[in-house]
Design a protein around this motif. Structure first.
Motif, PDB file in Angstrom:
ATOM      1  N   MET A  12       0.817  -1.216   0.000  1.00 43.87           N
ATOM      2  CA  MET A  12       0.000   0.000   0.000  1.00 43.87           C
ATOM      3  C   MET A  12       0.848   1.262   0.000  1.00 43.87           C
ATOM      4  O   MET A  12       0.478   2.262  -0.608  1.00 43.87           O
ATOM      5  CB  MET A  12      -0.941   0.005   1.200  1.00 43.87           C
ATOM      6  CG  MET A  12      -2.087  -0.937   1.030  1.00 43.87           C
ATOM      7  SD  MET A  12      -3.322  -0.605   2.276  1.00 43.87           S
ATOM      8  CE  MET A  12      -4.412  -1.960   1.970  1.00 43.87           C
ATOM      9  N   GLY A  13       1.979   1.223   0.678  1.00 46.77           N
ATOM     10  CA  GLY A  13       2.828   2.400   0.759  1.00 46.77           C
ATOM     11  C   GLY A  13       3.711   2.618  -0.446  1.00 46.77           C
ATOM     12  O   GLY A  13       4.260   3.701  -0.633  1.00 46.77           O
ATOM     13  N   LEU A  22      -6.701  -1.035  -3.592  1.00 44.85           N
ATOM     14  CA  LEU A  22      -7.985  -1.671  -3.305  1.00 44.85           C
ATOM     15  C   LEU A  22      -7.864  -3.186  -3.309  1.00 44.85           C
ATOM     16  O   LEU A  22      -8.423  -3.864  -2.445  1.00 44.85           O
ATOM     17  CB  LEU A  22      -9.040  -1.207  -4.306  1.00 44.85           C
ATOM     18  CG  LEU A  22      -9.331   0.296  -4.337  1.00 44.85           C
ATOM     19  CD1 LEU A  22     -10.414   0.614  -5.352  1.00 44.85           C
ATOM     20  CD2 LEU A  22      -9.694   0.818  -2.955  1.00 44.85           C
ATOM     21  N   GLU A  23      -7.131  -3.735  -4.259  1.00 47.36           N
ATOM     22  CA  GLU A  23      -6.929  -5.188  -4.305  1.00 47.36           C
ATOM     23  C   GLU A  23      -6.183  -5.685  -3.065  1.00 47.36           C
ATOM     24  O   GLU A  23      -6.494  -6.739  -2.517  1.00 47.36           O
ATOM     25  CB  GLU A  23      -6.195  -5.595  -5.578  1.00 47.36           C
ATOM     26  CG  GLU A  23      -7.075  -5.611  -6.796  1.00 47.36           C
ATOM     27  CD  GLU A  23      -8.272  -6.536  -6.653  1.00 47.36           C
ATOM     28  OE1 GLU A  23      -8.109  -7.704  -6.233  1.00 47.36           O
ATOM     29  OE2 GLU A  23      -9.392  -6.081  -6.944  1.00 47.36           O
ATOM     30  N   THR A  24      -5.205  -4.920  -2.620  1.00 47.40           N
ATOM     31  CA  THR A  24      -4.449  -5.290  -1.423  1.00 47.40           C
ATOM     32  C   THR A  24      -5.347  -5.243  -0.196  1.00 47.40           C
ATOM     33  O   THR A  24      -5.254  -6.113   0.683  1.00 47.40           O
ATOM     34  CB  THR A  24      -3.234  -4.364  -1.241  1.00 47.40           C
ATOM     35  OG1 THR A  24      -2.418  -4.457  -2.412  1.00 47.40           O
ATOM     36  CG2 THR A  24      -2.419  -4.747  -0.023  1.00 47.40           C
ATOM     37  N   MET A 120     -13.500   3.837   5.899  1.00 41.59           N
ATOM     38  CA  MET A 120     -12.270   4.407   5.346  1.00 41.59           C
ATOM     39  C   MET A 120     -12.402   5.916   5.526  1.00 41.59           C
ATOM     40  O   MET A 120     -13.110   6.580   4.775  1.00 41.59           O
ATOM     41  CB  MET A 120     -12.113   4.031   3.876  1.00 41.59           C
ATOM     42  CG  MET A 120     -11.925   2.548   3.661  1.00 41.59           C
ATOM     43  SD  MET A 120     -11.851   2.111   1.911  1.00 41.59           S
ATOM     44  CE  MET A 120     -10.316   2.888   1.448  1.00 41.59           C
ATOM     45  N   ARG A 121     -11.719   6.419   6.545  1.00 37.58           N
ATOM     46  CA  ARG A 121     -11.898   7.811   6.944  1.00 37.58           C
ATOM     47  C   ARG A 121     -10.552   8.448   7.229  1.00 37.58           C
ATOM     48  O   ARG A 121      -9.681   7.834   7.830  1.00 37.58           O
ATOM     49  CB  ARG A 121     -12.769   7.852   8.192  1.00 37.58           C
ATOM     50  CG  ARG A 121     -13.108   9.230   8.673  1.00 37.58           C
ATOM     51  CD  ARG A 121     -13.987   9.126   9.908  1.00 37.58           C
ATOM     52  NE  ARG A 121     -14.211  10.405  10.509  1.00 37.58           N
ATOM     53  CZ  ARG A 121     -15.256  11.164  10.275  1.00 37.58           C
ATOM     54  NH1 ARG A 121     -16.184  10.759   9.455  1.00 37.58           N
ATOM     55  NH2 ARG A 121     -15.381  12.329  10.880  1.00 37.58           N
ATOM     56  N   ALA A 155      -5.182   1.942   3.682  1.00 33.05           N
ATOM     57  CA  ALA A 155      -5.774   2.093   2.351  1.00 33.05           C
ATOM     58  C   ALA A 155      -6.220   3.535   2.124  1.00 33.05           C
ATOM     59  O   ALA A 155      -6.034   4.086   1.033  1.00 33.05           O
ATOM     60  CB  ALA A 155      -6.950   1.131   2.183  1.00 33.05           C
ATOM     61  N   THR A 156      -6.776   4.150   3.148  1.00 37.99           N
ATOM     62  CA  THR A 156      -7.216   5.540   3.030  1.00 37.99           C
ATOM     63  C   THR A 156      -6.026   6.459   2.773  1.00 37.99           C
ATOM     64  O   THR A 156      -6.080   7.324   1.883  1.00 37.99           O
ATOM     65  CB  THR A 156      -7.963   5.982   4.302  1.00 37.99           C
ATOM     66  OG1 THR A 156      -9.066   5.085   4.517  1.00 37.99           O
ATOM     67  CG2 THR A 156      -8.482   7.397   4.176  1.00 37.99           C
TER      68      THR A 156
END
Length: 170
Positions: A12-13, A22-24, A120-121, A155-156
């Protein structure tokens, strides 16, 4: 568990492609079930729903084991378990998603006996939700919830970075 979290965090990073993020995030649900002792993770149903600016509604951006009709679903996020997760800003569970006023429209969630919605915030902005469902009762433990919550946060942040990068390049 540490290795799995490292792999998820690294992926993600290290990407600026929102599809990979999104897949991860969806893969994290499968990994989490396996790490928490599930014999099989093949019963996992998962979806990422993101708010679209044009209608301020949640659209399916990615999913696992969703029907074609499910991928076209659009919900307001103002009722049921999704609204609860967005309002409370914590994961919310249900054992009966087929009776949910919004998730009940998704065929893939009809046979789920446990489901968790992870918001997701970032700061005060809701980007959407991660939804993980299982055909097994009580499939999600406290450890699993912590894993999925951290995945939601990562993810956010990764989505924010991808948007910032795209804005800069444009």
């Amino acid at each position: 568990r540490i290795r799995a979290m490292y792999d998820i965090s690294y992926t993600m990073g290290s990407t600026l492609k929102y599809e990979k993020v999104l897949e991860t995030a969806l893969e994290a649900g499968r990994v989490g079930l396996r790490l928490n002792g599930a014999n099989s993770d093949s019963d996992l149903v998962a979806a990422v729903l993101l708010f679209h600016a044009d209608d301020n509604a949640l659209h399916v951006s990615s999913g696992r084991r969703l029907t074609r009709a499910d991928t076209q679903q659009v919900i307001s996020g103002k009722n049921g378990i999704v609204a609860d997760a967005l309002r409370e800003t914590v994961p919310v569970f249900t054992n009966n998603p087929k009776n949910d006023p919004e998730l009940g429209y998704f065929a893939a969630f009809q046979y789920c006996r446990s489901l968790v919605v992870v918001p997701m915030r970032a700061v005060y902005d809701n980007f959407g939700v991660l939804i993980y469902g299982s055909e097994r009762a009580n499939a999600f433990t406290d450890d699993h919830t912590e894993l999925l919550t951290s995945v939601g946060v990562q993810a956010t942040i990764a989505l924010q970075n991808a948007v910032l990068y795209q804005t800069l390049t444009e």
